[in-house]
Design a protein around this motif. Sequence first.
Motif, PDB file in Angstrom:
ATOM      1  N   GLU A  23       1.079  -1.077  -0.044  1.00 29.98           N
ATOM      2  CA  GLU A  23       0.338   0.129   0.076  1.00 29.98           C
ATOM      3  C   GLU A  23       0.475   1.587  -0.026  1.00 29.98           C
ATOM      4  OE1 GLU A  23      -2.969   2.241   2.808  1.00 29.98           O
ATOM      5  OE2 GLU A  23      -2.758  -0.154   2.810  1.00 29.98           O
ATOM      6  N   ARG A  24       2.115   1.897   0.940  1.00 31.26           N
ATOM      7  CA  ARG A  24       2.724   1.883   1.349  1.00 31.26           C
ATOM      8  C   ARG A  24       4.006   2.352   0.508  1.00 31.26           C
ATOM      9  NH1 ARG A  24       0.934   5.514   4.534  1.00 31.26           N
ATOM     10  NH2 ARG A  24       2.579   6.984   4.463  1.00 31.26           N
ATOM     11  N   THR A  25       4.397   1.057  -0.176  1.00 30.96           N
ATOM     12  CA  THR A  25       5.670   0.774  -1.200  1.00 30.96           C
ATOM     13  C   THR A  25       6.219   0.047  -2.561  1.00 30.96           C
ATOM     14  OG1 THR A  25       6.487  -0.900   0.786  1.00 30.96           O
ATOM     15  CG2 THR A  25       6.628   0.662   1.386  1.00 30.96           C
ATOM     16  N   LEU A  26       7.004  -0.116  -2.433  1.00 28.59           N
ATOM     17  CA  LEU A  26       7.214  -0.277  -3.912  1.00 28.59           C
ATOM     18  C   LEU A  26       8.547  -1.276  -4.081  1.00 28.59           C
ATOM     19  CD1 LEU A  26       5.989  -1.425  -6.116  1.00 28.59           C
ATOM     20  CD2 LEU A  26       7.311   0.632  -8.026  1.00 28.59           C
ATOM     21  N   ALA A  27       9.146  -2.307  -4.002  1.00 26.25           N
ATOM     22  CA  ALA A  27      10.288  -2.982  -4.134  1.00 26.25           C
ATOM     23  C   ALA A  27      11.060  -4.009  -5.621  1.00 26.25           C
ATOM     24  CB  ALA A  27      10.660  -3.831  -2.296  1.00 26.25           C
ATOM     25  N   PHE A  28      11.883  -2.746  -6.181  1.00 27.73           N
ATOM     26  CA  PHE A  28      12.180  -3.821  -7.192  1.00 27.73           C
ATOM     27  C   PHE A  28      13.797  -3.706  -7.441  1.00 27.73           C
ATOM     28  CE2 PHE A  28      11.806   0.382  -7.682  1.00 27.73           C
ATOM     29  CZ  PHE A  28      13.387   1.931  -7.518  1.00 27.73           C
ATOM     30  N   LEU A  29      14.487  -4.863  -8.439  1.00 33.48           N
ATOM     31  CA  LEU A  29      15.721  -4.810  -8.715  1.00 33.48           C
ATOM     32  C   LEU A  29      16.159  -3.382  -8.906  1.00 33.48           C
ATOM     33  CD1 LEU A  29      16.323  -8.755 -10.086  1.00 33.48           C
ATOM     34  CD2 LEU A  29      16.956  -7.748  -7.866  1.00 33.48           C
ATOM     35  N   ASP A  30      17.592  -3.578  -8.887  1.00 32.27           N
ATOM     36  CA  ASP A  30      17.936  -2.176  -9.129  1.00 32.27           C
ATOM     37  C   ASP A  30      18.165  -2.172 -10.393  1.00 32.27           C
ATOM     38  OD1 ASP A  30      20.329  -0.353  -9.732  1.00 32.27           O
ATOM     39  OD2 ASP A  30      20.030   0.600  -7.420  1.00 32.27           O
ATOM     40  N   GLU A  31      18.676  -1.335 -11.333  1.00 30.19           N
ATOM     41  CA  GLU A  31      18.415  -2.059 -12.769  1.00 30.19           C
ATOM     42  C   GLU A  31      20.538  -1.254 -13.226  1.00 30.19           C
ATOM     43  OE1 GLU A  31      17.825   2.649 -15.077  1.00 30.19           O
ATOM     44  OE2 GLU A  31      16.107   0.922 -14.895  1.00 30.19           O
ATOM     45  N   ASN A  32      20.682  -1.255 -11.749  1.00 32.88           N
ATOM     46  CA  ASN A  32      22.620  -0.745 -11.907  1.00 32.88           C
ATOM     47  C   ASN A  32      23.014  -1.740 -10.808  1.00 32.88           C
ATOM     48  OD1 ASN A  32      23.113   0.244 -14.606  1.00 32.88           O
ATOM     49  ND2 ASN A  32      22.199   1.877 -13.476  1.00 32.88           N
ATOM     50  N   VAL A  61       8.978   1.786   4.739  1.00 28.12           N
ATOM     51  CA  VAL A  61       9.686   1.415   3.909  1.00 28.12           C
ATOM     52  C   VAL A  61      10.762  -0.043   4.571  1.00 28.12           C
ATOM     53  CG1 VAL A  61      12.105   2.139   2.761  1.00 28.12           C
ATOM     54  CG2 VAL A  61       9.338   2.563   2.605  1.00 28.12           C
ATOM     55  N   PHE A  62      11.177   0.616   5.566  1.00 27.46           N
ATOM     56  CA  PHE A  62      11.535  -0.372   6.598  1.00 27.46           C
ATOM     57  C   PHE A  62      11.221  -1.354   7.014  1.00 27.46           C
ATOM     58  CE2 PHE A  62      14.180   3.650   7.505  1.00 27.46           C
ATOM     59  CZ  PHE A  62      15.650   2.916   7.242  1.00 27.46           C
ATOM     60  N   ARG A  63      10.339  -2.029   7.241  1.00 27.18           N
ATOM     61  CA  ARG A  63       9.643  -2.883   7.107  1.00 27.18           C
ATOM     62  C   ARG A  63       9.566  -3.983   5.852  1.00 27.18           C
ATOM     63  NH1 ARG A  63       3.835  -1.304  10.334  1.00 27.18           N
ATOM     64  NH2 ARG A  63       5.108  -1.542  12.545  1.00 27.18           N
ATOM     65  N   THR A  64       9.362  -3.221   4.715  1.00 27.72           N
ATOM     66  CA  THR A  64       9.752  -3.599   2.894  1.00 27.72           C
ATOM     67  C   THR A  64      11.076  -3.990   3.462  1.00 27.72           C
ATOM     68  OG1 THR A  64       7.835  -2.230   2.231  1.00 27.72           O
ATOM     69  CG2 THR A  64       8.929  -3.798   1.037  1.00 27.72           C
ATOM     70  N   ALA A  65      12.354  -3.630   3.773  1.00 29.09           N
ATOM     71  CA  ALA A  65      12.885  -3.529   3.570  1.00 29.09           C
ATOM     72  C   ALA A  65      13.573  -5.003   4.726  1.00 29.09           C
ATOM     73  CB  ALA A  65      14.408  -2.987   4.321  1.00 29.09           C
ATOM     74  N   ARG A  66      12.803  -5.336   5.896  1.00 28.94           N
ATOM     75  CA  ARG A  66      12.729  -6.897   5.782  1.00 28.94           C
ATOM     76  C   ARG A  66      12.805  -7.518   5.407  1.00 28.94           C
ATOM     77  NH1 ARG A  66      10.667  -9.326   9.995  1.00 28.94           N
ATOM     78  NH2 ARG A  66      11.462  -9.847  11.885  1.00 28.94           N
ATOM     79  N   ALA A  67      11.217  -7.836   5.483  1.00 28.21           N
ATOM     80  CA  ALA A  67      11.021  -8.307   4.776  1.00 28.21           C
ATOM     81  C   ALA A  67      11.863  -9.307   3.312  1.00 28.21           C
ATOM     82  CB  ALA A  67       9.206  -8.645   4.378  1.00 28.21           C
ATOM     83  N   LEU A  68      11.560  -8.351   2.368  1.00 26.52           N
ATOM     84  CA  LEU A  68      12.836  -8.361   1.422  1.00 26.52           C
ATOM     85  C   LEU A  68      13.637  -8.956   1.960  1.00 26.52           C
ATOM     86  CD1 LEU A  68      13.161  -8.527  -0.801  1.00 26.52           C
ATOM     87  CD2 LEU A  68      14.069  -5.958  -1.312  1.00 26.52           C
ATOM     88  N   ALA A  69      14.685  -8.378   2.960  1.00 27.50           N
ATOM     89  CA  ALA A  69      16.376  -9.096   3.206  1.00 27.50           C
ATOM     90  C   ALA A  69      15.918 -11.033   4.180  1.00 27.50           C
ATOM     91  CB  ALA A  69      16.672  -8.217   4.534  1.00 27.50           C
ATOM     92  N   LEU A  70      14.844 -10.674   4.245  1.00 27.64           N
ATOM     93  CA  LEU A  70      14.625 -12.167   5.642  1.00 27.64           C
ATOM     94  C   LEU A  70      14.277 -13.037   3.810  1.00 27.64           C
ATOM     95  CD1 LEU A  70      12.004 -11.627   7.959  1.00 27.64           C
ATOM     96  CD2 LEU A  70      14.002 -13.099   8.079  1.00 27.64           C
ATOM     97  N   ALA A  71      13.282 -12.424   2.626  1.00 28.66           N
ATOM     98  CA  ALA A  71      13.315 -13.562   1.806  1.00 28.66           C
ATOM     99  C   ALA A  71      14.910 -13.610   0.899  1.00 28.66           C
ATOM    100  CB  ALA A  71      12.226 -12.713   0.653  1.00 28.66           C
ATOM    101  N   MET A  72      15.517 -12.702   0.538  1.00 23.74           N
ATOM    102  CA  MET A  72      17.011 -12.944   0.097  1.00 23.74           C
ATOM    103  C   MET A  72      17.547 -13.681   0.762  1.00 23.74           C
ATOM    104  SD  MET A  72      18.233  -8.479  -0.745  1.00 23.74           S
ATOM    105  CE  MET A  72      17.345  -7.937  -2.116  1.00 23.74           C
ATOM    106  N   ASP A  73      17.418 -13.824   2.169  1.00 28.28           N
ATOM    107  CA  ASP A  73      18.243 -14.826   2.880  1.00 28.28           C
ATOM    108  C   ASP A  73      17.984 -16.313   2.515  1.00 28.28           C
ATOM    109  OD1 ASP A  73      20.351 -15.074   5.016  1.00 28.28           O
ATOM    110  OD2 ASP A  73      18.728 -15.739   6.409  1.00 28.28           O
ATOM    111  N   ARG A  74      16.429 -15.999   2.620  1.00 30.41           N
ATOM    112  CA  ARG A  74      16.313 -17.819   2.110  1.00 30.41           C
ATOM    113  C   ARG A  74      16.178 -18.175   0.453  1.00 30.41           C
ATOM    114  NH1 ARG A  74      12.060 -15.833   5.649  1.00 30.41           N
ATOM    115  NH2 ARG A  74      10.289 -15.023   3.287  1.00 30.41           N
ATOM    116  N   ALA A  75      16.344 -16.842   0.002  1.00 33.62           N
ATOM    117  CA  ALA A  75      16.881 -17.607  -1.844  1.00 33.62           C
ATOM    118  C   ALA A  75      17.847 -17.401  -2.084  1.00 33.62           C
ATOM    119  CB  ALA A  75      15.640 -16.432  -2.059  1.00 33.62           C
ATOM    120  N   LEU A  76      18.725 -16.122  -1.668  1.00 30.61           N
ATOM    121  CA  LEU A  76      19.988 -15.748  -2.199  1.00 30.61           C
ATOM    122  C   LEU A  76      21.563 -16.583  -1.553  1.00 30.61           C
ATOM    123  CD1 LEU A  76      19.613 -12.377  -3.970  1.00 30.61           C
ATOM    124  CD2 LEU A  76      19.257 -14.454  -4.756  1.00 30.61           C
TER     125      LEU A  76
END
Length: 135
Positions: A23-32, A61-76
Amino acid sequence: MDDCAFCRIVDGGRDVYTLFEGERTLAFLDENPATAGHSLVVPRDHVEDLLLADEATTTAVFRTARALALAMDRALEPDGFSAFHTTGGLVGRVEHAHLHLLPRYADDDIRLSLSRGSLDDTRPESIAESLRSSL
């Protein structure tokens, strides 16, 4: 804002590899990207300084970053993370607040270093008093 690249992304006017839409944020891969998985988390509303934005935006923003970091930790399976946000003239080409989230690897060759001095050289008493009185 019509001339803001990140506002165009939020509005769907630019294609990106979207990782999360909230609702308040968007996360995406950096193009560079600096590393595989280097991502950006942006508020949907145009704000220039994340740390001076309203509390709900900053929190989202920080909640989204935390969720993304957890996903990155599992996937990458990175060795760690770096997260950073800059404002003003340091922001670069885009003046829309954004948080970089970089999965880090032992061999990634990224150097985020600070030139450091001594606390005693920076007038700590007056700085601390000034900050405490501004809180």
